[in-house]
Scaffold this active site. Structure first.
Site, PDB file in Angstrom:
ATOM      1  N   THR A 192       0.854  -1.192   0.000  1.00  0.00           N
ATOM      2  CA  THR A 192       0.000   0.000   0.000  1.00  0.00           C
ATOM      3  C   THR A 192       0.886   1.237   0.000  1.00  0.00           C
ATOM      4  O   THR A 192       1.892   1.279   0.704  1.00  0.00           O
ATOM      5  CB  THR A 192      -0.913   0.014   1.246  1.00  0.00           C
ATOM      6  OG1 THR A 192      -1.811  -1.091   1.145  1.00  0.00           O
ATOM      7  CG2 THR A 192      -1.730   1.300   1.327  1.00  0.00           C
ATOM      8  N   PHE A 194       1.355   5.099   0.872  1.00  0.00           N
ATOM      9  CA  PHE A 194       0.857   6.161   1.755  1.00  0.00           C
ATOM     10  C   PHE A 194       1.452   7.489   1.308  1.00  0.00           C
ATOM     11  O   PHE A 194       2.616   7.556   0.927  1.00  0.00           O
ATOM     12  CB  PHE A 194       1.303   5.909   3.203  1.00  0.00           C
ATOM     13  CG  PHE A 194       0.602   4.757   3.869  1.00  0.00           C
ATOM     14  CD1 PHE A 194       0.944   3.437   3.581  1.00  0.00           C
ATOM     15  CD2 PHE A 194      -0.397   4.988   4.804  1.00  0.00           C
ATOM     16  CE1 PHE A 194       0.301   2.369   4.201  1.00  0.00           C
ATOM     17  CE2 PHE A 194      -1.040   3.929   5.435  1.00  0.00           C
ATOM     18  CZ  PHE A 194      -0.700   2.618   5.133  1.00  0.00           C
TER      19      PHE A 194
END
Ligand code: PEP
Ligand code: MN
Length: 638
Positions: A192, A194
């Site tokens: 992921t 960020f």
């Protein structure tokens, strides 16, 4: 020295700065957000919701926030993006200072001794559950949504059931759970991304953002193809009809291209030209503490001398010969550049020459010739002073005192011009860092002169094909640090006339507040810098290309040439509009949306009405023609 201050590790800041950078994330300790928050040495601070993270950032409780933007398996993480977009629309002024990619392994975890066959339900954050939909379905496990991955582990630890949590191994261990399956992600290599966010006025946003690309894009439009931007689609709400999140791109430009007015485009990060209009904000400490004048956080400094006005949205074009050679030469060239819309007249009377036997300038006599030309064409004078003892006398005739590149760190001279009561154009030294450049400006300002213009004129690099290397990156890096106008000198950077226009356009497009350009009507015979001088006709083209509003009394021939240039641009723009309309049509067809949109057509009409408030009829005719052409292009039958 200054670079260290700007780039310093947050841990090494001075006494009144936070000892440690507090970085907020959504979730419990052990969540993936915590890893992102700690990525650059910050101290992670957990929050229950993304809204709470933003609230804390807005109130200065934390210095930075991390928000998950995109996951390798499921794309955009709307749970984070929606509150972020809402925050921006409410007026939170954020900049993105970096991206962190966190590897994600979704551990299926349960209380010690739970056989995997007994697990019927698994708890986690909705975005995490989406990343393992297929695996859970295959195992007959029902997903249960909760607020966080690590939070799910806590819930399971306190629960009497045989339910499981989907979280990091670390979070599972923190809650004393057994890991039953190391990773239930639907695909390998899950991760992921960020984004690190700060409030705009606190950020020293120097990190250029990499663009994200998301597979779920196809449902929106092809704006990303058209603009090269990265779009993340958002559902939006009636109050905040956000449909697109644009990362690292110019929101204003995209807004103009957006397929319908009800699609709102918000932009994260400061694109360069936009950033260039955003000097440090008022009322807070200077961007570089040791340079209180040059880097004060205050509105843009506007330097104004008669028709010459630069900074804070006003742009200048200083033009003229490298050196003043004769009364006639400077008068002729002054007339030419004034007719093209130049806003100040340059001309050297004291010339810093590498070779002591080269022409050194005609001195004070030439200053009289320059002054006569200036009076005639009503443009203020920009001229260089090389020595302290020249300052007073030159200041009596010149409107702006130039400090040449070679003298940028002649500190006595800097102090002297600072006391002369005239605005100063400070060239960057060919071997000076941007910090040293700002330091030189501080000398002038500390001596009393607040009207300083910084001028990037190329630095010395290994590249021999140009005289210097125009360092637009350095110029842009200085932009968020100072309120002073930033100019560029494409002539001394290029050292050759054929490259001047290209560099001028590049500097202009990157947000320079003004340019200083050498012009000569007989370059072959120029006494100084003959290779880089533009002849007046080429300077005229450049001035037109940059759409300078001359407000001068242009001769008819110049005006005609200008209109011709505008017609050329208009025709090109119409062609581009048709091309874009065709791509939009294709895209709508592919996604099954109706190609014709009356609301959209009304919006286009409004745009033309706004631009042509006194010529409604013309606006109507133009829009009719454009729509008709676009329909033909999109081959739509009515
Ligand atoms: C000039 O402007 O003529 C000049 C000498 O420039 P620089 O100091 O940038 O070399
Ligand atoms: Mn020169």
């Amino acid at each position: 020295m200054l670079r260290e201050i700007a780039d310093r590790d947050p841990k090494e800041t001075d006494a009144d700065a936070p000892a440690e950078l507090k970085v907020g994330y959504q979730g419990e300790p052990g969540a993936f957000g915590e890893v992102a928050a700690a990525a650059h040495g910050g101290a992670p601070v957990p929050f229950a919701s993304f809204e709470k993270v933003l609230e804390a950032l807005g109130q200065g409780v934390i210095d930075e926030a991390v928000f998950p933007l995109e996951n390798a398996i499921v794309g955009g993480i709307t749970e984070a993006l929606e509150p972020l977009a809402a925050g921006v629309l409410r007026g939170l002024d954020l900049v993105a200072t970096g991206l962190t990619s966190v590897p994600v392994r979704l551990a299926l975890s349960a209380k010690q001794g739970t056989p995997i066959g007994d697990v019927k339900r698994a708890w986690s954050h909705p975005a995490a559950l989406r990343q393992c939909t297929q695996r859970l379905a295959a195992m007959g496990i029902e997903p249960v949504v909760c607020y966080d991955t690590a939070g799910a582990a806590k819930i399971i630890a306190a629960d009497a059931s045989t339910d499981a949590a989907i979280c990091s191994r670390h979070a599972a261990e923190m809650s004393g759970l057994d890991v039953l399956i190391e990773d239930v992600s639907d695909r390998d290599q899950n991760s992921t991304r960020f984004v690190h966010l700060r409030q705009a006025d606190h950020a020293r946003a120097r990190v250029p953002l990499a663009f994200l690309r998301t597979s779920s894009m196809t449902a929106t439009t092809r704006l990303d193809v058209l603009t090269g931007a990265t779009l993340l689609p958002l559902a939006g709400t009636p109050e905040h009809p956000v449909r697109m999140w644009v990362l690292g791109a110019d929101a204003a430009r995209l807004q103009a291209l957006a397929p319908a007015r009800d699609v709102q485009v918000v932009s994260l990060g400061q694109p360069a030209p936009h950033a260039s209009r955003l000097p440090p904000k008022e009322g807070t400490a200077p961007a570089v503490k040791s340079l209180p004048h040059a880097t004060a956080r205050k509105p843009a400094t506007v330097v104004e001398v008669g028709p010459f006005k630069v900074g804070g949205g006003h742009r200048a074009m200083i033009a003229g010969p490298c050196s003043v050679e004769s009364p006639e030469q400077v008068m002729r060239i002054a007339r030419e550049v004034a007719a093209c819309g130049a806003t100040a007249l340059r001309g050297g009377v004291f010339k810093p020459r590498t070779n002591p036997y080269a022409f050194q300038g005609h001195g004070y006599e030439a200053l009289e010739w320059l002054a006569a030309a200036s009076r005639e064409v009503k443009l203020p004078i920009v001229t260089e002073v090389m020595a302290v003892d020249q300052v007073q006398q030159v200041a009596q005739k010149a409107d702006v005192l130039q400090i040449g590149a070679r003298n940028m760190q002649n500190f006595d001279l800097l102090r002297a011009v600072g006391r002369a009561g005239r605005p100063v154009l400070l060239k960057r030294g060919a071997g000076a860092t941007t910090d040293e450049w700002l330091g030189a400006a501080e000398y002038v300002m500390a001596s009393g002169e607040s009207r300083v213009m910084l001028c990037e004129r190329g630095i010395r690099t290994f590249e021999p094909s140009t005289r210097n290397t125009l360092d637009l990156g350095g110029m842009l890096a200085v932009r968020p640090l100072t309120h002073l106008p930033l100019l560029a000198d494409p002539s001394h950077a290029a050292g050759r006339a054929d490259l001047v226009e290209g560099l001028a356009r590049a500097a202009w497009a990157s947000g320079a507040d003004g340019l200083i350009v050498e012009v000569h009507d007989d370059p072959a015979r120029a006494l100084c810098d003959s290779e880089q001088a533009l002849v007046p006709t080429r300077f005229a083209e450049l001035a037109r290309a940059l759409a300078l509003d001359p407000n001068a009394h242009l001769p008819l021939a110049q005006l005609r040439a200008w209109v011709d240039a505008i017609d050329h641009d208009l025709a090109e723009l119409v062609k581009r509009r048709l091309d874009v309309a065709r791509v939009i049509g294709d895209s709508k067809r592919q996604t099954g949306r109706a190609v014709l949109d009356p609301k959209r057509e009304a919006a286009v009409r409004r745009t033309y009405y706004e631009a042509l408030p006194t010529s409604k009829q013309l606006a109507d005719k133009l829009v009719d023609l454009l729509i008709e052409a676009a329909r033909a292009q999109q081959s739509i039958e009515e």
